[in-house]
Scaffold this motif. Sequence first.
Motif, PDB file in Angstrom:
ATOM      1  N   ILE A 125       0.899  -1.144  -0.063  1.00  0.00           N
ATOM      2  CA  ILE A 125       0.052  -0.039   0.120  1.00  0.00           C
ATOM      3  C   ILE A 125       0.912   1.320  -0.115  1.00  0.00           C
ATOM      4  O   ILE A 125       0.589   2.199  -0.704  1.00  0.00           O
ATOM      5  CB  ILE A 125      -1.157   0.021   1.293  1.00  0.00           C
ATOM      6  N   LEU A 126       1.951   1.171   0.751  1.00  0.00           N
ATOM      7  CA  LEU A 126       2.951   2.496   0.824  1.00  0.00           C
ATOM      8  C   LEU A 126       3.490   2.589  -0.545  1.00  0.00           C
ATOM      9  O   LEU A 126       3.852   3.767  -0.898  1.00  0.00           O
ATOM     10  CB  LEU A 126       4.033   2.160   1.756  1.00  0.00           C
ATOM     11  N   GLU A 127       3.831   1.239  -1.401  1.00  0.00           N
ATOM     12  CA  GLU A 127       4.394   1.666  -2.799  1.00  0.00           C
ATOM     13  C   GLU A 127       3.291   2.359  -3.455  1.00  0.00           C
ATOM     14  O   GLU A 127       3.590   3.157  -4.583  1.00  0.00           O
ATOM     15  CB  GLU A 127       4.491   0.291  -3.347  1.00  0.00           C
ATOM     16  N   VAL A 128       2.010   2.008  -3.448  1.00  0.00           N
ATOM     17  CA  VAL A 128       0.953   2.757  -4.290  1.00  0.00           C
ATOM     18  C   VAL A 128       0.888   4.116  -3.942  1.00  0.00           C
ATOM     19  O   VAL A 128       0.470   4.867  -4.676  1.00  0.00           O
ATOM     20  CB  VAL A 128      -0.425   1.981  -4.177  1.00  0.00           C
ATOM     21  N   ALA A 129       0.735   4.470  -2.621  1.00  0.00           N
ATOM     22  CA  ALA A 129       0.422   5.748  -2.061  1.00  0.00           C
ATOM     23  C   ALA A 129       1.521   6.158  -1.145  1.00  0.00           C
ATOM     24  O   ALA A 129       1.557   6.284   0.076  1.00  0.00           O
ATOM     25  CB  ALA A 129      -0.908   5.599  -1.327  1.00  0.00           C
ATOM     26  N   PRO A 130       2.579   6.445  -1.818  1.00  0.00           N
ATOM     27  CA  PRO A 130       3.653   6.876  -1.021  1.00  0.00           C
ATOM     28  C   PRO A 130       3.782   8.301  -0.378  1.00  0.00           C
ATOM     29  O   PRO A 130       4.648   8.787   0.357  1.00  0.00           O
ATOM     30  CB  PRO A 130       5.064   6.762  -1.856  1.00  0.00           C
ATOM     31  N   PHE A 131       2.732   9.159  -0.922  1.00  0.00           N
ATOM     32  CA  PHE A 131       2.989  10.667  -0.391  1.00  0.00           C
ATOM     33  C   PHE A 131       2.327  10.738   0.856  1.00  0.00           C
ATOM     34  O   PHE A 131       1.619   9.884   1.404  1.00  0.00           O
ATOM     35  CB  PHE A 131       2.423  11.479  -1.541  1.00  0.00           C
ATOM     36  N   GLU A 132       2.385  11.997   1.495  1.00  0.00           N
ATOM     37  CA  GLU A 132       1.776  12.325   2.692  1.00  0.00           C
ATOM     38  C   GLU A 132       0.424  13.001   2.530  1.00  0.00           C
ATOM     39  O   GLU A 132       0.043  14.028   3.073  1.00  0.00           O
ATOM     40  CB  GLU A 132       2.643  13.327   3.561  1.00  0.00           C
ATOM     41  N   ASN A 133      -0.290  12.820   1.385  1.00  0.00           N
ATOM     42  CA  ASN A 133      -1.608  13.237   1.027  1.00  0.00           C
ATOM     43  C   ASN A 133      -2.728  12.652   1.973  1.00  0.00           C
ATOM     44  O   ASN A 133      -2.840  11.655   2.589  1.00  0.00           O
ATOM     45  CB  ASN A 133      -2.072  12.646  -0.545  1.00  0.00           C
ATOM     46  N   LYS A 134      -3.695  13.556   2.435  1.00  0.00           N
ATOM     47  CA  LYS A 134      -4.660  13.540   3.305  1.00  0.00           C
ATOM     48  C   LYS A 134      -6.012  13.739   2.877  1.00  0.00           C
ATOM     49  O   LYS A 134      -6.016  14.330   1.733  1.00  0.00           O
ATOM     50  CB  LYS A 134      -4.684  14.507   4.488  1.00  0.00           C
ATOM     51  N   ILE A 135      -6.927  12.655   3.266  1.00  0.00           N
ATOM     52  CA  ILE A 135      -8.261  12.859   2.829  1.00  0.00           C
ATOM     53  C   ILE A 135      -8.712  14.087   3.151  1.00  0.00           C
ATOM     54  O   ILE A 135      -8.638  14.612   4.066  1.00  0.00           O
ATOM     55  CB  ILE A 135      -8.962  11.471   3.322  1.00  0.00           C
ATOM     56  N   CYS A 136      -9.675  14.596   2.189  1.00  0.00           N
ATOM     57  CA  CYS A 136     -10.413  15.938   2.627  1.00  0.00           C
ATOM     58  C   CYS A 136     -11.705  15.918   1.761  1.00  0.00           C
ATOM     59  O   CYS A 136     -12.069  15.011   1.024  1.00  0.00           O
ATOM     60  CB  CYS A 136      -9.559  17.117   2.131  1.00  0.00           C
ATOM     61  N   PHE A 137     -12.580  16.973   2.186  1.00  0.00           N
ATOM     62  CA  PHE A 137     -13.837  17.035   1.661  1.00  0.00           C
ATOM     63  C   PHE A 137     -14.263  18.521   1.193  1.00  0.00           C
ATOM     64  O   PHE A 137     -13.635  19.291   1.930  1.00  0.00           O
ATOM     65  CB  PHE A 137     -15.064  16.450   2.433  1.00  0.00           C
ATOM     66  N   LEU A 138     -14.919  18.603   0.116  1.00  0.00           N
ATOM     67  CA  LEU A 138     -15.215  20.026  -0.268  1.00  0.00           C
ATOM     68  C   LEU A 138     -16.465  20.002  -0.950  1.00  0.00           C
ATOM     69  O   LEU A 138     -16.872  19.012  -1.626  1.00  0.00           O
ATOM     70  CB  LEU A 138     -14.047  20.601  -1.199  1.00  0.00           C
ATOM     71  N   THR A 139     -16.911  21.269  -1.178  1.00  0.00           N
ATOM     72  CA  THR A 139     -18.057  21.360  -2.147  1.00  0.00           C
ATOM     73  C   THR A 139     -17.728  22.300  -3.050  1.00  0.00           C
ATOM     74  O   THR A 139     -17.203  23.220  -3.247  1.00  0.00           O
ATOM     75  CB  THR A 139     -19.218  22.035  -1.244  1.00  0.00           C
ATOM     76  N   LEU A 140     -18.565  21.683  -4.351  1.00  0.00           N
ATOM     77  CA  LEU A 140     -18.561  22.584  -5.706  1.00  0.00           C
ATOM     78  C   LEU A 140     -19.687  22.647  -6.205  1.00  0.00           C
ATOM     79  O   LEU A 140     -20.583  21.909  -6.244  1.00  0.00           O
ATOM     80  CB  LEU A 140     -17.457  21.830  -6.612  1.00  0.00           C
ATOM     81  N   SER A 141     -19.904  23.809  -6.879  1.00  0.00           N
ATOM     82  CA  SER A 141     -21.135  24.070  -7.854  1.00  0.00           C
ATOM     83  C   SER A 141     -20.998  23.231  -8.913  1.00  0.00           C
ATOM     84  O   SER A 141     -20.144  22.601  -9.390  1.00  0.00           O
ATOM     85  CB  SER A 141     -21.390  25.618  -8.127  1.00  0.00           C
ATOM     86  N   GLY A 142     -22.445  22.969  -9.352  1.00  0.00           N
ATOM     87  CA  GLY A 142     -22.679  22.021 -10.574  1.00  0.00           C
ATOM     88  C   GLY A 142     -21.531  22.576 -11.747  1.00  0.00           C
ATOM     89  O   GLY A 142     -21.114  22.083 -12.449  1.00  0.00           O
ATOM     90  N   GLU A 143     -21.812  24.026 -11.911  1.00  0.00           N
ATOM     91  CA  GLU A 143     -20.841  24.754 -13.012  1.00  0.00           C
ATOM     92  C   GLU A 143     -19.224  24.175 -12.672  1.00  0.00           C
ATOM     93  O   GLU A 143     -18.725  23.865 -13.702  1.00  0.00           O
ATOM     94  CB  GLU A 143     -21.021  26.021 -12.935  1.00  0.00           C
ATOM     95  N   LYS A 144     -18.883  24.385 -11.551  1.00  0.00           N
ATOM     96  CA  LYS A 144     -17.513  24.124 -11.542  1.00  0.00           C
ATOM     97  C   LYS A 144     -17.126  22.486 -11.418  1.00  0.00           C
ATOM     98  O   LYS A 144     -16.144  22.200 -11.832  1.00  0.00           O
ATOM     99  CB  LYS A 144     -16.886  24.650 -10.054  1.00  0.00           C
ATOM    100  N   VAL A 145     -18.067  21.552 -11.021  1.00  0.00           N
ATOM    101  CA  VAL A 145     -17.903  20.352 -11.279  1.00  0.00           C
ATOM    102  C   VAL A 145     -17.796  20.134 -12.886  1.00  0.00           C
ATOM    103  O   VAL A 145     -16.870  19.310 -13.198  1.00  0.00           O
ATOM    104  CB  VAL A 145     -19.090  19.415 -10.841  1.00  0.00           C
ATOM    105  N   LEU A 146     -18.509  20.857 -13.829  1.00  0.00           N
ATOM    106  CA  LEU A 146     -18.502  20.420 -15.449  1.00  0.00           C
ATOM    107  C   LEU A 146     -16.960  21.020 -15.741  1.00  0.00           C
ATOM    108  O   LEU A 146     -16.506  20.302 -16.346  1.00  0.00           O
ATOM    109  CB  LEU A 146     -19.393  21.110 -15.857  1.00  0.00           C
ATOM    110  N   GLU A 147     -16.683  22.032 -15.040  1.00  0.00           N
ATOM    111  CA  GLU A 147     -15.467  22.667 -15.274  1.00  0.00           C
ATOM    112  C   GLU A 147     -14.360  21.680 -15.154  1.00  0.00           C
ATOM    113  O   GLU A 147     -13.153  21.433 -15.672  1.00  0.00           O
ATOM    114  CB  GLU A 147     -15.151  23.981 -14.649  1.00  0.00           C
ATOM    115  N   LEU A 148     -14.243  20.833 -13.740  1.00  0.00           N
ATOM    116  CA  LEU A 148     -13.503  19.936 -13.226  1.00  0.00           C
ATOM    117  C   LEU A 148     -13.387  18.787 -14.306  1.00  0.00           C
ATOM    118  O   LEU A 148     -12.236  18.513 -14.665  1.00  0.00           O
ATOM    119  CB  LEU A 148     -13.953  19.706 -11.882  1.00  0.00           C
ATOM    120  N   PHE A 149     -14.557  18.359 -14.835  1.00  0.00           N
ATOM    121  CA  PHE A 149     -14.590  17.091 -15.812  1.00  0.00           C
ATOM    122  C   PHE A 149     -14.040  17.565 -17.018  1.00  0.00           C
ATOM    123  O   PHE A 149     -13.248  16.608 -17.493  1.00  0.00           O
ATOM    124  CB  PHE A 149     -16.087  16.750 -15.719  1.00  0.00           C
ATOM    125  N   SER A 150     -14.241  18.871 -17.432  1.00  0.00           N
ATOM    126  CA  SER A 150     -13.621  19.269 -18.628  1.00  0.00           C
ATOM    127  C   SER A 150     -12.184  19.190 -18.514  1.00  0.00           C
ATOM    128  O   SER A 150     -11.447  19.002 -19.421  1.00  0.00           O
ATOM    129  CB  SER A 150     -13.974  20.608 -19.001  1.00  0.00           C
TER     130      SER A 150
END
Length: 253
Positions: A125-150
């Motif tokens: 698992i450490l080999e697959v995810a070696p970084f110190e990244n943390k789980i997080c949560f956030l909210t985006l508007s639908g318009e920004k979700v479409l921008e994200l998918f783009s």
Amino acid sequence: MNIKAVVALCSVALIGTSCASHYQLTNVNRTRLLIDNRYDVHPDAEALDFLKPYKEKVDSIMSPVVGSIARDMAVYSPESELSNLLSDILVWGGRNYNEHPDFAVYNLGGIRASFSKGVITYGNILEVAPFENKICFLTLSGEKVLELFSEFVRQGGQGVSHGVNVVASKDGKLISAKIHGKEVDPNGSYRIATIDYLAHGNDHLDAFKAKTDFVSPQDVSNNVRFIIMNYFKEKAAQGEAVDSNVEGRFIIK
């Protein structure tokens, strides 16, 4: 000849050598090289003896088994079994934070190894995810979700969780985007689980910069590798091997 003169002459010689070079970088290619036991066919006895005390220490940390996996899993674009799995695990992990994400995002570039069918250790698992990244949560508007998918489309794909269906054209245009069977509503609001590295707009995901209601726990226990490990442990306790499939979350027509 004094020392200053010697230094001056050497500098001139080096400059002349540098100017005489006609090398020019024309191309850069990269790949991932799997380091496994094929390199242990002819071990060096002296090197093994030197490394033994360090190996014992590392093995005591890396070798504990956390679960098993049903198939070989690698990462590739636009969608892979492994990127699907890790995205789904982020959604699963939300329950410990009283979060119920509509979907999750895990970047392909953050997945640094593959899983091989069978027993999975903490070291895997450490080999697959070696970084110190943390789980997080956030909210985006639908318009920004479409921008994200783009933005995903322009990058050739990213890891997204079950229930997301993105369809793109070969020339890098977003054709459609659904979440749990419904077209993304530009006026809607969507809760997203991801890693803190992406949440700040890294990897050219600028849409994340418009986030609101940002929850980003920074204790070491929130590192995604521990979320992944806990998922494997829960499946093992249920007598199940972890599995994932390519299911059309990200389609390029």
